[in-house]
Every structure is written in C-alpha cells, then in structure tokens.
Design an enzyme around this catalytic site. Structure first.
Site, PDB file in Angstrom:
ATOM      1  N   ASP A  91      61.561  33.283  25.578  1.00 28.36           N
ATOM      2  CA  ASP A  91      60.831  33.948  26.674  1.00 28.36           C
ATOM      3  C   ASP A  91      61.634  33.863  27.983  1.00 28.36           C
ATOM      4  O   ASP A  91      61.668  34.807  28.761  1.00 28.36           O
ATOM      5  CB  ASP A  91      59.465  33.283  26.929  1.00 28.36           C
ATOM      6  CG  ASP A  91      58.560  33.347  25.712  1.00 28.36           C
ATOM      7  OD1 ASP A  91      58.971  33.925  24.698  1.00 28.36           O
ATOM      8  OD2 ASP A  91      57.434  32.811  25.781  1.00 28.36           O
ATOM      9  N   SER A 130      46.276  36.348  34.509  1.00 29.33           N
ATOM     10  CA  SER A 130      46.229  37.601  33.743  1.00 29.33           C
ATOM     11  C   SER A 130      46.645  38.773  34.620  1.00 29.33           C
ATOM     12  O   SER A 130      47.283  39.722  34.158  1.00 29.33           O
ATOM     13  CB  SER A 130      44.806  37.836  33.232  1.00 29.33           C
ATOM     14  OG  SER A 130      44.400  36.766  32.416  1.00 29.33           O
ATOM     15  N   THR A 156      56.135  26.339  31.192  1.00 27.54           N
ATOM     16  CA  THR A 156      56.530  25.529  30.033  1.00 27.54           C
ATOM     17  C   THR A 156      57.967  25.046  30.229  1.00 27.54           C
ATOM     18  O   THR A 156      58.838  25.830  30.626  1.00 27.54           O
ATOM     19  CB  THR A 156      56.418  26.372  28.741  1.00 27.54           C
ATOM     20  OG1 THR A 156      55.053  26.748  28.588  1.00 27.54           O
ATOM     21  CG2 THR A 156      56.880  25.592  27.523  1.00 27.54           C
ATOM     22  N   ARG A 241      54.780  37.549  22.110  1.00 28.37           N
ATOM     23  CA  ARG A 241      53.513  37.523  21.367  1.00 28.37           C
ATOM     24  C   ARG A 241      53.748  37.272  19.879  1.00 28.37           C
ATOM     25  O   ARG A 241      52.927  36.632  19.212  1.00 28.37           O
ATOM     26  CB  ARG A 241      52.752  38.828  21.608  1.00 28.37           C
ATOM     27  CG  ARG A 241      52.159  38.816  22.994  1.00 28.37           C
ATOM     28  CD  ARG A 241      51.579  40.107  23.470  1.00 28.37           C
ATOM     29  NE  ARG A 241      51.095  39.890  24.845  1.00 28.37           N
ATOM     30  CZ  ARG A 241      50.831  40.824  25.721  1.00 28.37           C
ATOM     31  NH1 ARG A 241      50.980  42.101  25.396  1.00 28.37           N
ATOM     32  NH2 ARG A 241      50.407  40.521  26.917  1.00 28.37           N
ATOM     33  N   THR A 365      46.035  36.169  27.543  1.00 27.24           N
ATOM     34  CA  THR A 365      44.877  35.626  26.819  1.00 27.24           C
ATOM     35  C   THR A 365      44.459  36.631  25.730  1.00 27.24           C
ATOM     36  O   THR A 365      44.874  37.795  25.762  1.00 27.24           O
ATOM     37  CB  THR A 365      43.671  35.421  27.771  1.00 27.24           C
ATOM     38  OG1 THR A 365      43.228  36.705  28.220  1.00 27.24           O
ATOM     39  CG2 THR A 365      44.025  34.545  28.957  1.00 27.24           C
ATOM     40  N   ARG A 375      43.683  49.976  25.249  1.00 30.63           N
ATOM     41  CA  ARG A 375      44.359  50.988  26.069  1.00 30.63           C
ATOM     42  C   ARG A 375      45.246  51.868  25.183  1.00 30.63           C
ATOM     43  O   ARG A 375      45.279  53.084  25.334  1.00 30.63           O
ATOM     44  CB  ARG A 375      45.198  50.269  27.129  1.00 30.63           C
ATOM     45  CG  ARG A 375      45.503  51.108  28.342  1.00 30.63           C
ATOM     46  CD  ARG A 375      45.994  50.292  29.513  1.00 30.63           C
ATOM     47  NE  ARG A 375      46.946  49.260  29.121  1.00 30.63           N
ATOM     48  CZ  ARG A 375      46.940  48.033  29.638  1.00 30.63           C
ATOM     49  NH1 ARG A 375      46.038  47.686  30.527  1.00 30.63           N
ATOM     50  NH2 ARG A 375      47.840  47.155  29.265  1.00 30.63           N
TER      51      ARG A 375
HETATM   52  C1  LIG Z   1      50.245  25.597  27.600  1.00 30.05           C
HETATM   53  C2  LIG Z   1      50.498  26.739  28.552  1.00 30.05           C
HETATM   54  C3  LIG Z   1      51.803  27.144  28.783  1.00 30.05           C
HETATM   55  C4  LIG Z   1      52.056  28.190  29.671  1.00 30.05           C
HETATM   56  N1  LIG Z   1      53.364  28.540  29.917  1.00 30.05           N
HETATM   57  C5  LIG Z   1      53.634  29.463  30.865  1.00 30.05           C
HETATM   58  C6  LIG Z   1      54.993  29.742  31.239  1.00 30.05           C
HETATM   59  O1  LIG Z   1      55.942  29.189  30.668  1.00 30.05           O
HETATM   60  N2  LIG Z   1      55.214  30.606  32.240  1.00 30.05           N
HETATM   61  C7  LIG Z   1      54.202  31.244  32.897  1.00 30.05           C
HETATM   62  O2  LIG Z   1      54.491  32.033  33.792  1.00 30.05           O
HETATM   63  N3  LIG Z   1      52.907  31.013  32.564  1.00 30.05           N
HETATM   64  C8  LIG Z   1      52.594  30.134  31.571  1.00 30.05           C
HETATM   65  N4  LIG Z   1      51.299  29.856  31.238  1.00 30.05           N
HETATM   66  C9  LIG Z   1      50.216  30.524  31.964  1.00 30.05           C
HETATM   67  C10 LIG Z   1      49.513  31.571  31.142  1.00 30.05           C
HETATM   68  O3  LIG Z   1      50.334  32.683  30.925  1.00 30.05           O
HETATM   69  C11 LIG Z   1      48.212  31.908  31.860  1.00 30.05           C
HETATM   70  O4  LIG Z   1      47.384  30.750  31.754  1.00 30.05           O
HETATM   71  C12 LIG Z   1      47.517  33.106  31.280  1.00 30.05           C
HETATM   72  O5  LIG Z   1      48.227  34.286  31.575  1.00 30.05           O
HETATM   73  C13 LIG Z   1      46.077  33.252  31.790  1.00 30.05           C
HETATM   74  O6  LIG Z   1      46.019  33.148  33.166  1.00 30.05           O
HETATM   75  P1  LIG Z   1      44.960  32.140  33.841  1.00 30.05           P
HETATM   76  O7  LIG Z   1      45.065  30.837  33.170  1.00 30.05           O
HETATM   77  O8  LIG Z   1      45.176  32.205  35.301  1.00 30.05           O
HETATM   78  O9  LIG Z   1      43.553  32.722  33.459  1.00 30.05           O
HETATM   79  P2  LIG Z   1      42.719  33.974  34.174  1.00 30.05           P
HETATM   80  O10 LIG Z   1      43.643  35.098  34.304  1.00 30.05           O
HETATM   81  O11 LIG Z   1      42.134  33.388  35.425  1.00 30.05           O
HETATM   82  O12 LIG Z   1      41.647  34.221  33.112  1.00 30.05           O
HETATM   83  C14 LIG Z   1      40.472  33.404  32.959  1.00 30.05           C
HETATM   84  C15 LIG Z   1      39.591  34.049  31.881  1.00 30.05           C
HETATM   85  O13 LIG Z   1      39.209  35.368  32.308  1.00 30.05           O
HETATM   86  C16 LIG Z   1      39.563  36.316  31.316  1.00 30.05           C
HETATM   87  N5  LIG Z   1      39.980  37.581  31.945  1.00 30.05           N
HETATM   88  C17 LIG Z   1      40.832  37.755  32.981  1.00 30.05           C
HETATM   89  N6  LIG Z   1      40.966  39.061  33.264  1.00 30.05           N
HETATM   90  C18 LIG Z   1      40.172  39.737  32.371  1.00 30.05           C
HETATM   91  C19 LIG Z   1      39.888  41.113  32.131  1.00 30.05           C
HETATM   92  N7  LIG Z   1      40.426  42.083  32.856  1.00 30.05           N
HETATM   93  N8  LIG Z   1      39.016  41.423  31.140  1.00 30.05           N
HETATM   94  C20 LIG Z   1      38.452  40.452  30.371  1.00 30.05           C
HETATM   95  N9  LIG Z   1      38.683  39.125  30.556  1.00 30.05           N
HETATM   96  C21 LIG Z   1      39.538  38.774  31.526  1.00 30.05           C
HETATM   97  C22 LIG Z   1      40.754  35.682  30.579  1.00 30.05           C
HETATM   98  O14 LIG Z   1      40.907  36.246  29.295  1.00 30.05           O
HETATM   99  C23 LIG Z   1      40.322  34.220  30.547  1.00 30.05           C
HETATM  100  O15 LIG Z   1      39.421  34.017  29.491  1.00 30.05           O
HETATM  101  C24 LIG Z   1      51.004  28.852  30.323  1.00 30.05           C
HETATM  102  C25 LIG Z   1      49.679  28.457  30.063  1.00 30.05           C
HETATM  103  C26 LIG Z   1      49.427  27.414  29.189  1.00 30.05           C
HETATM  104  C27 LIG Z   1      48.006  27.000  28.934  1.00 30.05           C
END
Ligand SMILES: Cc1cc2nc3c(=O)[nH]c(=O)nc-3n(C[C@H](O)[C@H](O)[C@H](O)COP(=O)(O)OP(=O)(O)OC[C@H]3O[C@@H](n4cnc5c(N)ncnc54)[C@H](O)[C@@H]3O)c2cc1C
Length: 397
Positions: A91, A130, A156, A241, A365, A375
């Site tokens: 990645d 997200s 990560t 993915r 997610t 989409r």
């Molecule tokens: C172990 C781990 C490793 C990771 N590693 C990396 C990394 O190396 N680099 C990096 O950049 N990021 C990393 N991430 C971050 C990860 O990509 C984000 O946690 C993820 O994209 C979700 O963002 P968020 O946690 O802010 O949740 P949010 O975006 O705040 O989402 C919270 C909830 O709302 C839901 N949601 C949000 N928008 C919508 C929508 N439009 N419709 C329906 N539901 C929605 C989501 O599905 C989720 O259930 C990591 C996360 C974890 C847990």
C-alpha cells in the site's frame, strides 16, 4: 513484471518455511508484547518479499499482483499481525512506483525492496477517515519545495517507518482534486512520530499518529502532478482491498482449522463434539463461506490482472466485503465451537477474533465497499460479464 509460475512456487515455498518455522512460534508473543517484530521483517526482506512490489531497475523483482497476495494469505494463517507488517509495504510503496520522479524512486525503492527502509501510508486524519476529501493537512509551495503541516492518524507501521507516503491538500478549495501526494523521509525537520494506538488486535502492528510541522519536502518528492494525489490513492485501493481479502481469508482458514481440530478431539455426551449435528452445521457453513470468499477473491484477481476497470474495482470491493465478513464470522464461531477454551489465550482463536475485526474497517470500511459496489451498479449495471459461463449470450442480457 509478472513473476513466472516456477519462481512464484519457489517464493511461496520460502514463505511457507518462514511462516512455519519462524512466524508461528512467535505469533502469541507478538500479540502479548505488542512489539513490531523487526527481526522477522528483516527475514522477509532477505526472502525478497518487499521486492515483489518494486520494478527490477530499482532493486525489486516486480511489480507483480498475484504473488504478494498469495504470500500474505499464507503468512496470515500463522500471524495476522506479521502478515500486515509485510503487506502494508505494498500500500505504501505502490504510489511511489506509480507516481514517483526518477529521483524519488532511486532514493527510496532500493532500500524498501531489501527491507532496510520500512514505508508507511499516511492518508487518514482525525477529520478525514472514510471522507478522504475532508483531510486538512496542507502542502504549500515554497520555491522548489513544499512546506507540509498537519496530523495523520492510524498509520500502519507509522512509528517504525523510515519513509512515508503522505497525502496533503495543495488546493484546499478543490475537494479531492486538491489533494497531492508526497514521499517524506523520517528525520526531516518537523516530522515527529506521535502516539501508537492501543488496539484490541493486530497488536504487533504499530498504528501510529504522525505529526508534520512545516516539514520542508523538495518538489522532486511529490508523487504525480499537483492534484493527482486522490487518483493515486484510489489507484492503489483495488490492490489494497485484495490484500485485505488475502489477510482475511488466511485468518478465516486458520480459525476454522483450529476449531475443526478441536472439535474432532473434544468429547461431550459420549462422542467428539463435531459429531453433534448442531456444531457440525456451524462449521460446515463457515467452511462453505470461506470457499465462496476464496473463489470471489480469485475472480477479483483475475479481473484486476487484466488492468484497472470498473468491473475490477467492483470485484475488489465485493471480495473485501465478503472475505472480511467471513473472517469475522469464522473467528467468532471458532471461539463458540471451542467453548471456554475458545476465549483462553492458550488457544489462538481469541487472538484471531480480535485481529480480524480491523479488516472490516481499514482499506475502506465495509459500508464504503457497499457504496463502491452500489455506485458501479448504478453506472454500469451488473458486473458479472461473460467469465466461465460459455461466453456472451446471444441477444445480450
Ligand atoms: C488497524 C488499522 C490500520 C490502519 N492503517 C491505516 C494506514 O496505514 N493509513 C491510513 O491512512 N489509514 C489507516 N487506517 C485508517 C482507516 O483507513 C480508517 O479507519 C477508515 O478509513 C475509516 O475511517 P474512520 O475510522 O475515521 O471511520 P469513519 O469514516 O468516521 O466511519 C465511522 C463509521 O461510519 C460509517 N460511514 C462513514 N461514512 C459513511 C457513509 N457515507 N455511508 C455509510 N456509512 C458511513 C463507516 O462505515 C463506519 O462504520 C487504519 C485503521 C485501522 C483500524
């Protein structure tokens, strides 16, 4: 460069040896201490695993789509944390391979290929998870350089990384079209490592905060043109993915294997518990769903091997959605099948259950996967095409 089948078999043999002899005996300890296993990372480097994402002219033997996925699936059967330690390299490195200047490639890829340099991928932020367009990290052009200021989360391998692929806004008014990508080496003034998160699982995989305070980065370390960062991030996502699918399937297989072995030995009411139909049905359902997830994973690989397309993205999202849900189910049911022992640290299934949860969250997610699939259905209709069904039907469908 795609790797030929004999070389792939040879690499996978080495991976199986590493997984069995070095990773498996350490998996519980890595979880308990929460320490990044640098020595194992170095051994993966010696096997040439990081070179799989990197072209030959920069010290790798790739980039190859299929081999790293199979490598990560196999490693994840022994330790999901270590499999993620390794797979994260893909990645973080692919944006450099796709968008890096010659100087950026020469400066970083050979070190990443050997394992001497650990890369991290820094996109997520407190306000932008997200919703990638909501990131606020800024990169401001200053002569031949950029000054970068902002805070990244959840990276990560962040706290052990030597270099990070970073996404920042060069035009804060242009939404996702205002995002640009950069490669930033550790040690650059103003680049600090923040806190590591305490997560329930994947505990030997540091998930870190990275802080940037007017970090000066030369323009030659920008990846792609200004404003191409989002496109670059998205173009790595299909592969990411599938990577996540590989990890999830490996975890699911491991959980089921432990549960079946246990259920064949453990006796209650005068016979092995697997001979009680109620439990056998549970395990049968999980086995069937893993087989289905794996078939979908391979169908997604097949499509992506033909190059990027809407169908390939749909399949990658479907594969991630199904594989990670199956992994969660397999791990939870494995705990159930093992009764109280399933909850005990003496057996690995509770660790697998804690580890696989994150797969439903990162790389988009599972709700975001459904958005992508929905989409694409709206734009292009069904994605099933004419694979394996005797070719296109007369009169279409
Ligand atoms: C172990 C781990 C490793 C990771 N590693 C990396 C990394 O190396 N680099 C990096 O950049 N990021 C990393 N991430 C971050 C990860 O990509 C984000 O946690 C993820 O994209 C979700 O963002 P968020 O946690 O802010 O949740 P949010 O975006 O705040 O989402 C919270 C909830 O709302 C839901 N949601 C949000 N928008 C919508 C929508 N439009 N419709 C329906 N539901 C929605 C989501 O599905 C989720 O259930 C990591 C996360 C974890 C847990």
């Amino acid at each position: 460069m795609a790797i030929d089948p004999e070389t792939r078999t040879e690499i996978l043999r080495g991976v199986d040896r590493l997984a069995r002899e070095k990773v498996a005996p350490r998996a519980a300890e890595i979880d308990r201490t929460g320490e990044f296993p640098r020595d194992l990372y170095d051994q993966a480097g010696q096997l040439g695993l990081f070179g799989l994402w990197i072209p030959e002219e920069y010290g790798g033997c790739g980039p190859d789509l299929v081999t790293p996925l199979l490598v990560c699936e196999r490693l994840s059967e022994e330790s999901l944390t270590f499999a993620l330690n390794v797979s994260n390299c893909g990645d973080a490195t692919t944006p450099i391979v796709l968008g890096g200047s010659e100087a950026a490639k020469r400066d970083f890829l050979p070190g990443i290929a050997t394992g001497a340099l650990i890369p991290a991928f820094a996109l997520s932020e407190p306000a932008g998870g997200s919703d990638v367009a909501a990131i606020t990290t800024r990169a401001v052009c200053d002569g031949d350089d950029y000054l970068i200021t902002g805070r990244k989360m959840w990276c990560t391998n962040g706290s052990v990384a030597d270099v990070c692929t970073l996404f920042a806004k060069t035009d804060p008014n242009a939404g996702h079209r205002g995002i640009s990508a950069f490669v930033v080496p550790k040690g650059t003034k103003g680049f600090e490592i923040g806190q590591d998160e305490e997560l329930i699982g994947l505990r030997g995989s540091p998930t870190s905060e990275l802080v940037f305070d007017e970090v000066r980065v030369p323009a030659r370390y920008r990846l792609g043109a200004e404003g191409e960062g989002f496109k670059l991030a998205m173009s790595t996502l299909d592969e990411a993915r599938l990577n996540c699918s590989a990890l999830a399937i490996g975890g699911a297989v491991a959980a089921l294997r432990h549960a079946v072995n246990y259920a064949r030995e453990r006796r209650q009411f005068g016979k092995p518990i697997i001979e009680h139909q109620g439990l056998a049905f549970l395990l049968a359902e999980v086995a069937s769903e893993i087989a289905a997830a794996r078939a979908l994973f391979h169908a997604a690989i097949e499509r992506l091997e033909r190059g990027p397309s809407r169908d390939a993205s749909t399949y990658a999202a479907m594969s991630k959605l199904i594989a990670t849900n199956v992994a969660m189910k397999a791990a939870t049911e494995a705990v159930q099948a093992m009764g109280a022992n399933g909850l005990s640290r003496r057996y690995p299934v509770e660790r697998i259950m804690r580890d696989v949860k994150a797969f439903q969250i990162f790389d988009g997610t599972n709700e975001i996967q459904k958005m992508v699939i929905g989409r694409n259905l709206a734009k292009g209709g069904l994605p099933f095409g004419d694979f394996h069904d005797g070719g296109p039907r007369e009169g279409g469908r």
